[in-house]
Design a protein around this motif. Structure first.
Motif, short mmCIF file in Angstrom:
data_model
loop_
_atom_site.label_atom_id
_atom_site.label_comp_id
_atom_site.label_asym_id
_atom_site.label_seq_id
_atom_site.Cartn_x
_atom_site.Cartn_y
_atom_site.Cartn_z
N LEU A 11 82.05 2.03 76.23
CA LEU A 11 82.62 0.72 76.55
C LEU A 11 81.63 -0.09 77.37
O LEU A 11 80.92 0.46 78.22
CB LEU A 11 83.93 0.87 77.33
N SER A 12 81.60 -1.38 77.15
CA SER A 12 80.68 -2.23 77.91
C SER A 12 81.03 -2.25 79.39
O SER A 12 80.16 -2.51 80.23
CB SER A 12 80.69 -3.66 77.34
N SER A 13 82.28 -1.98 79.74
CA SER A 13 82.68 -1.98 81.15
C SER A 13 82.21 -0.75 81.90
O SER A 13 82.26 -0.72 83.13
CB SER A 13 84.21 -2.09 81.25
N GLY A 14 81.77 0.29 81.19
CA GLY A 14 81.25 1.46 81.86
C GLY A 14 81.93 2.75 81.46
O GLY A 14 82.68 2.82 80.47
N PHE A 15 81.69 3.79 82.22
CA PHE A 15 82.17 5.13 81.94
C PHE A 15 83.70 5.16 81.89
O PHE A 15 84.38 4.54 82.72
CB PHE A 15 81.67 6.09 83.02
N SER A 16 84.23 5.91 80.92
CA SER A 16 85.68 6.05 80.78
C SER A 16 86.00 7.43 80.23
O SER A 16 85.10 8.22 79.88
CB SER A 16 86.25 4.97 79.85
N ALA A 17 87.29 7.70 80.10
CA ALA A 17 87.72 8.98 79.55
C ALA A 17 87.29 9.16 78.10
O ALA A 17 87.20 10.29 77.61
CB ALA A 17 89.23 9.13 79.67
N ALA A 18 87.02 8.07 77.39
CA ALA A 18 86.50 8.19 76.03
C ALA A 18 85.16 8.91 76.02
O ALA A 18 84.84 9.66 75.10
CB ALA A 18 86.38 6.81 75.38
N ASP A 19 84.36 8.69 77.06
CA ASP A 19 83.07 9.39 77.17
C ASP A 19 83.28 10.87 77.45
O ASP A 19 82.46 11.70 77.03
CB ASP A 19 82.23 8.75 78.28
#
Length: 221
Positions: free
Chosen positions: A155-163
């Motif tokens: 995501l462009s907003s940064g690290f997330s649970a998808a990562d």
């Protein structure tokens, strides 16, 4: 009270372990072995009907599907930025990337069976291995494409649970597809594995039980 994670080191349970570390949630790891029959015990079957890990005991219930567990933890825990808000413009992308790792995982699972678990060479199919390797390589192009605009994470907003979902999957995918043609993906995986929570999850879980080689070449047909 700490969550209790029923886990095999190097399996999909690592996703849950890692996310709990990112959230700062205490967790007790209950280890299993893939070939010793422990997954067939009645007490474990009661927690995971398919007799597979992960199974997470938390909040007075048991959850047994890694993607659902990751989403549940994001939705029930506060004070984190691992999930876009429901009305966020990134919400649909987050959901898509949260579940896309299982598209990769289907091929990895088939390759694991062919390379690792079928005990006799005559049981293995070079044709199936070749097809699944090609499908995995194609599916990886979507990840590479998502990272080519200079972003560090999905995501462009940064690290997330998808990562978190994706990182475990890529660490398995690299055993079958060389990342030479996926430079952004290789750099992305290195960033993920350098995270403090990732390292803590590895330490809590112990060495992975599946792979004895860094890379598995296709056999000659």
């Amino acid at each position: 009270m700490a969550a209790k994670l029923h886990s095999i080191a190097g399996s999909r349970s690592f996703r849950v372990n890692w996310l709990l570390q990112e959230l700062g949630e205490p967790v007790e790891i209950v280890p299993y072995q893939i070939m010793d029959g422990s997954l067939q015990r009645p007490d474990f079957k009661a927690k995971s009907p398919a007799r597979r890990v992960p199974a997470l005991e938390i909040d007075g219930r048991v959850l047994f599907e890694s993607g659902a567990i990751v989403q549940y933890l994001c939705e029930t825990r506060t004070g984190h930025d691992l999930m876009p808000a429901i009305d966020s413009a990134e919400r649909a992308d987050w959901l898509q990337w949260l579940h896309y790792p299982e598209t990769l995982g289907a091929g990895i699972q088939n390759l694991n069976m062919q390379h690792l678990f079928l005990p006799k060479d005559w049981m293995k199919s070079p044709t199936v291995m070749g097809i699944e390797t090609k499908r995995l390589a194609i599916a990886l192009k979507a990840v590479e494409g998502a990272l080519t605009d200079g972003r560090d994470y999905l995501l462009s907003s940064g690290f997330s649970a998808a990562d978190v979902m994706m990182g475990f999957t890529l660490d398995s995918a690299r055993r079958y597809v060389r990342f030479d043609n996926y430079p952004q993906t290789a750099a992305y995986l290195a960033r993920l594995k350098a995270r403090e929570a990732y390292i803590a999850a590895e330490a809590a879980e112990g060495p992975q039980q599946f792979y004895t080689q860094d890379f598995y070449n296709l056999p000659e047909s």
